[in-house]
Design a protein around this motif. Structure first.
Motif, short mmCIF file in Angstrom:
data_model
loop_
_atom_site.label_atom_id
_atom_site.label_comp_id
_atom_site.label_asym_id
_atom_site.label_seq_id
_atom_site.Cartn_x
_atom_site.Cartn_y
_atom_site.Cartn_z
N ARG A 3 -46.16 7.72 -44.11
CA ARG A 3 -44.81 6.85 -44.05
C ARG A 3 -44.01 7.27 -45.07
NH1 ARG A 3 -44.55 0.32 -44.00
NH2 ARG A 3 -42.57 0.08 -45.17
N THR A 4 -42.77 7.58 -45.15
CA THR A 4 -41.85 7.84 -46.12
C THR A 4 -40.70 6.75 -46.40
OG1 THR A 4 -40.70 9.51 -44.90
CG2 THR A 4 -42.48 10.38 -45.93
N GLY A 5 -40.41 6.44 -47.68
CA GLY A 5 -39.23 5.33 -47.88
C GLY A 5 -39.85 4.13 -47.10
N SER A 6 -38.46 3.44 -46.76
CA SER A 6 -38.73 2.04 -46.21
C SER A 6 -38.49 2.33 -44.72
CB SER A 6 -37.43 1.25 -46.47
OG SER A 6 -37.66 0.99 -48.09
N SER A 7 -39.34 1.47 -43.86
CA SER A 7 -39.29 1.72 -42.65
C SER A 7 -37.82 0.93 -41.87
CB SER A 7 -40.47 0.95 -41.64
OG SER A 7 -40.40 -0.35 -41.92
N ALA A 8 -37.58 1.00 -40.58
CA ALA A 8 -36.42 0.43 -40.11
C ALA A 8 -36.55 -1.19 -40.38
CB ALA A 8 -36.37 0.81 -38.59
N SER A 9 -37.84 -1.81 -39.95
CA SER A 9 -37.94 -3.21 -40.15
C SER A 9 -37.75 -3.76 -41.65
CB SER A 9 -39.22 -3.59 -39.68
OG SER A 9 -40.13 -2.99 -40.17
N ASP A 10 -38.23 -2.72 -42.82
CA ASP A 10 -38.01 -3.02 -44.03
C ASP A 10 -36.68 -3.11 -44.49
OD1 ASP A 10 -40.80 -3.07 -44.71
OD2 ASP A 10 -40.80 -0.73 -45.48
N LYS A 11 -35.93 -2.07 -43.93
CA LYS A 11 -34.41 -2.18 -44.29
C LYS A 11 -33.88 -3.45 -43.63
CE LYS A 11 -34.08 2.80 -44.79
NZ LYS A 11 -33.35 4.09 -44.34
N ARG A 12 -33.97 -3.77 -42.36
CA ARG A 12 -33.28 -4.83 -41.79
C ARG A 12 -33.93 -6.09 -42.55
NH1 ARG A 12 -33.92 -7.01 -35.54
NH2 ARG A 12 -32.05 -8.45 -35.74
N LEU A 13 -34.96 -6.23 -42.86
CA LEU A 13 -35.23 -7.74 -43.49
C LEU A 13 -34.67 -7.73 -45.04
CD1 LEU A 13 -36.61 -10.20 -43.35
CD2 LEU A 13 -38.63 -9.26 -44.30
N ARG A 14 -34.69 -6.61 -45.58
CA ARG A 14 -33.92 -6.38 -46.75
C ARG A 14 -32.37 -6.74 -46.63
NH1 ARG A 14 -35.44 -0.98 -49.48
NH2 ARG A 14 -34.19 -1.84 -51.15
N ARG A 15 -31.96 -6.12 -45.70
CA ARG A 15 -30.41 -6.60 -45.51
C ARG A 15 -30.20 -8.18 -45.21
NH1 ARG A 15 -30.66 -2.45 -41.34
NH2 ARG A 15 -30.31 -4.03 -39.90
N ILE A 16 -31.03 -8.57 -44.18
CA ILE A 16 -31.09 -9.89 -43.89
C ILE A 16 -30.94 -10.85 -45.35
CG2 ILE A 16 -32.23 -11.91 -42.91
CD1 ILE A 16 -32.55 -9.87 -40.53
N PHE A 17 -32.17 -10.42 -46.34
CA PHE A 17 -32.17 -11.40 -47.24
C PHE A 17 -30.96 -11.16 -48.25
CE2 PHE A 17 -37.00 -11.06 -47.20
CZ PHE A 17 -36.88 -12.43 -46.65
N LYS A 18 -30.21 -10.05 -48.34
CA LYS A 18 -29.46 -9.70 -49.19
C LYS A 18 -27.87 -10.43 -48.64
CE LYS A 18 -27.11 -7.09 -52.12
NZ LYS A 18 -27.20 -7.51 -53.70
N ILE A 19 -27.73 -10.39 -47.27
CA ILE A 19 -26.90 -11.15 -46.65
C ILE A 19 -26.78 -12.71 -46.79
CG2 ILE A 19 -25.78 -11.73 -44.38
CD1 ILE A 19 -26.56 -9.03 -43.45
N HIS A 20 -28.17 -13.26 -46.74
CA HIS A 20 -28.45 -14.60 -46.94
C HIS A 20 -28.05 -15.01 -48.26
CE1 HIS A 20 -30.46 -18.44 -47.09
NE2 HIS A 20 -30.97 -18.15 -47.91
#
Length: 322
Positions: A3-20
Motif C-alpha cells: 500500500r502506498t499513500g492513503s487508500s480511497a477510504s482513508d481520504k474519504r473519511l479524512r474529507r468527512i472529518f474536515k467538512i464536519h
C-alpha cells in the motif's frame, strides 16, 4: 501489492472529518469553498465528491440544507458526530467511538492507520440504520448495561490515569479496586476493561456492567511491560487470562458439531478427526471460564479428550448437576 499513500477510504473519511470540522466551527461553506478546504486532504477532490460527503453526514443525522450557487452548506442545528454514533446501539458503534475518540489524542499520521476500519464500520452502520425500517429484515436487539462507561474509560486508558473502580462482582459486596486501565474489549455483547489491579498485582478484567463508579486515584503507577492488545487475546476465548495454555481437544457429537464448524470458537480451531457420529476439534487456548462455559453448554454432546485437567473439571461440573 504494497500500500502506498492513503487508500480511497482513508481520504474519504479524512474529507468527512474536515467538512464536519469546518461546518461545526467555521459556519457556512459553498461546495467550491469546501473543495479548497479539502484539497490538502485529497488533491483530486471535486464538487460532486463534496456533495456525496455532505449526504453521508445527513445520513448520520446532520441537518444540512441543500446548497447551490446562492445557498451555502451549514449545520442548521448543532451536530456531534460522536453523539450521532452513540445513538446507534451496537457493539460495532462502541468500537467506532473508541477509534474516533483516539483520533483526538493521537498525532494525525498515527491516527490514519485505523481510518480504514472506522470508515468501513461507518458505512455498515449507516446501511443498517437505513434498513431497519424494513420489518422483513430483523436485527438482534441487545440491551447493554455499562455502556456509559466506555468513553470515559477509554479516555483514562489513553491518558494512563490510575483509577478507583467501585466494582460489584456477581453475588458479592461492592469493592474499591485501584487499577491502571490498559484496554477495552467487547465479548458476547458485553464490554470489559482489562486493567492492572494494583491491590492484587495482576491483570484483571472488569465487566463494565458491574462498575458502579469510577474516580481518579492519587496513586502513581508505572508499568514497564504493558500488554500488547493485539497479542494479549491471541490464545484467549473471551477475556479471562486464566487456566493453562494447552492444546485443547473436544469431541462433539453431530449435528451440534456442524455449528462449531461454521462458527469457530477461536482462530486456532482445526478439525483432527471426523466420523459419522462426531468431530474432534482442537484449539490452542487457555482453559479459562469462557472455554469451560462453551463446553458445558453442549452438555453430553461434548467430551473433553485433552488436557486431562480440563476433562476432570468438566466431568465434575456435570456430576454436580446430577
Amino acid at each position: 501489492m504494497p500500500r502506498t499513500g492513503s487508500s480511497a477510504s482513508d481520504k474519504r473519511l479524512r474529507r468527512i472529518f474536515k467538512i464536519h470540522q469546518q461546518l461545526r466551527t467555521m459556519g457556512s461553506f459553498s461546495a467550491e469553498e469546501l473543495v479548497k478546504e479539502c484539497f490538502s486532504v485529497d488533491p483530486l477532490i471535486h464538487e460532486r465528491t463534496i456533495r456525496a460527503d455532505i449526504q453521508f453526514l445527513r445520513d448520520l443525522g446532520a441537518i444540512i440544507p441543500k446548497g447551490n450557487k446562492h445557498q451555502k452548506f451549514y449545520y442548521k442545528d448543532a451536530f456531534s458526530m460522536i453523539n450521532a454514533l452513540e445513538g446507534i446501539k451496537s457493539e460495532e458503534t462502541d468500537e467506532m467511538l473508541a477509534y474516533l475518540n483516539q483520533l483526538y489524542y493521537q498525532a494525525p499520521k498515527a491516527a490514519l492507520l485505523e481510518l480504514d476500519k472506522v470508515f468501513l464500520a461507518l458505512e455498515r452502520r449507516v446501511r443498517a440504520a437505513d434498513a431497519q425500517g424494513d420489518k422483513r429484515l430483523q436485527f438482534e436487539k441487545t440491551t447493554y448495561s455499562g455502556q456509559n462507561w466506555i468513553r470515559i474509560l477509554h479516555d483514562y486508558t489513553v491518558k494512563q490515569k490510575v483509577l478507583l473502580l467501585h466494582y460489584t462482582p456477581f453475588g458479592r459486596a461492592m469493592q474499591i479496586r485501584t487499577a491502571l486501565p490498559v484496554f477495552l474489549k467487547e465479548y458476547n455483547h458485553r464490554w470489559f476493561l482489562i486493567a492492572y489491579d494494583a491491590d492484587r498485582n495482576v491483570y484483571q478484567n472488569f465487566a463494565l456492567d458491574r462498575i458502579n463508579d469510577v474516580r481518579l486515584s492519587d496513586k502513581k503507577l508505572t508499568l514497564d511491560n504493558i500488554p500488547d492488545p493485539e497479542k494479549y487475546f491471541n490464545n484467549l476465548i473471551g477475556v479471562s487470562l486464566e487456566g493453562e495454555l494447552a492444546q485443547v481437544v473436544v469431541r462433539i457429537k453431530k449435528p451440534r458439531a456442524y455449528y462449531i464448524r461454521t462458527k469457530h470458537w477461536h482462530s486456532s480451531q482445526i478439525e483432527i478427526q471426523e466420523t459419522n457420529d462426531f468431530i474432534d476439534f482442537e484449539w490452542y487456548v487457555y482453559t479459562n471460564r469462557e472455554l469451560n462455559s462453551k463446553i458445558f453448554e453442549l452438555g453430553h454432546d461434548a467430551e473433553v479428550i485433552s488436557p486431562s485437567s480440563l476433562k476432570y473439571q468438566i466431568e465434575n461440573n456435570h456430576k454436580g448437576l446430577l
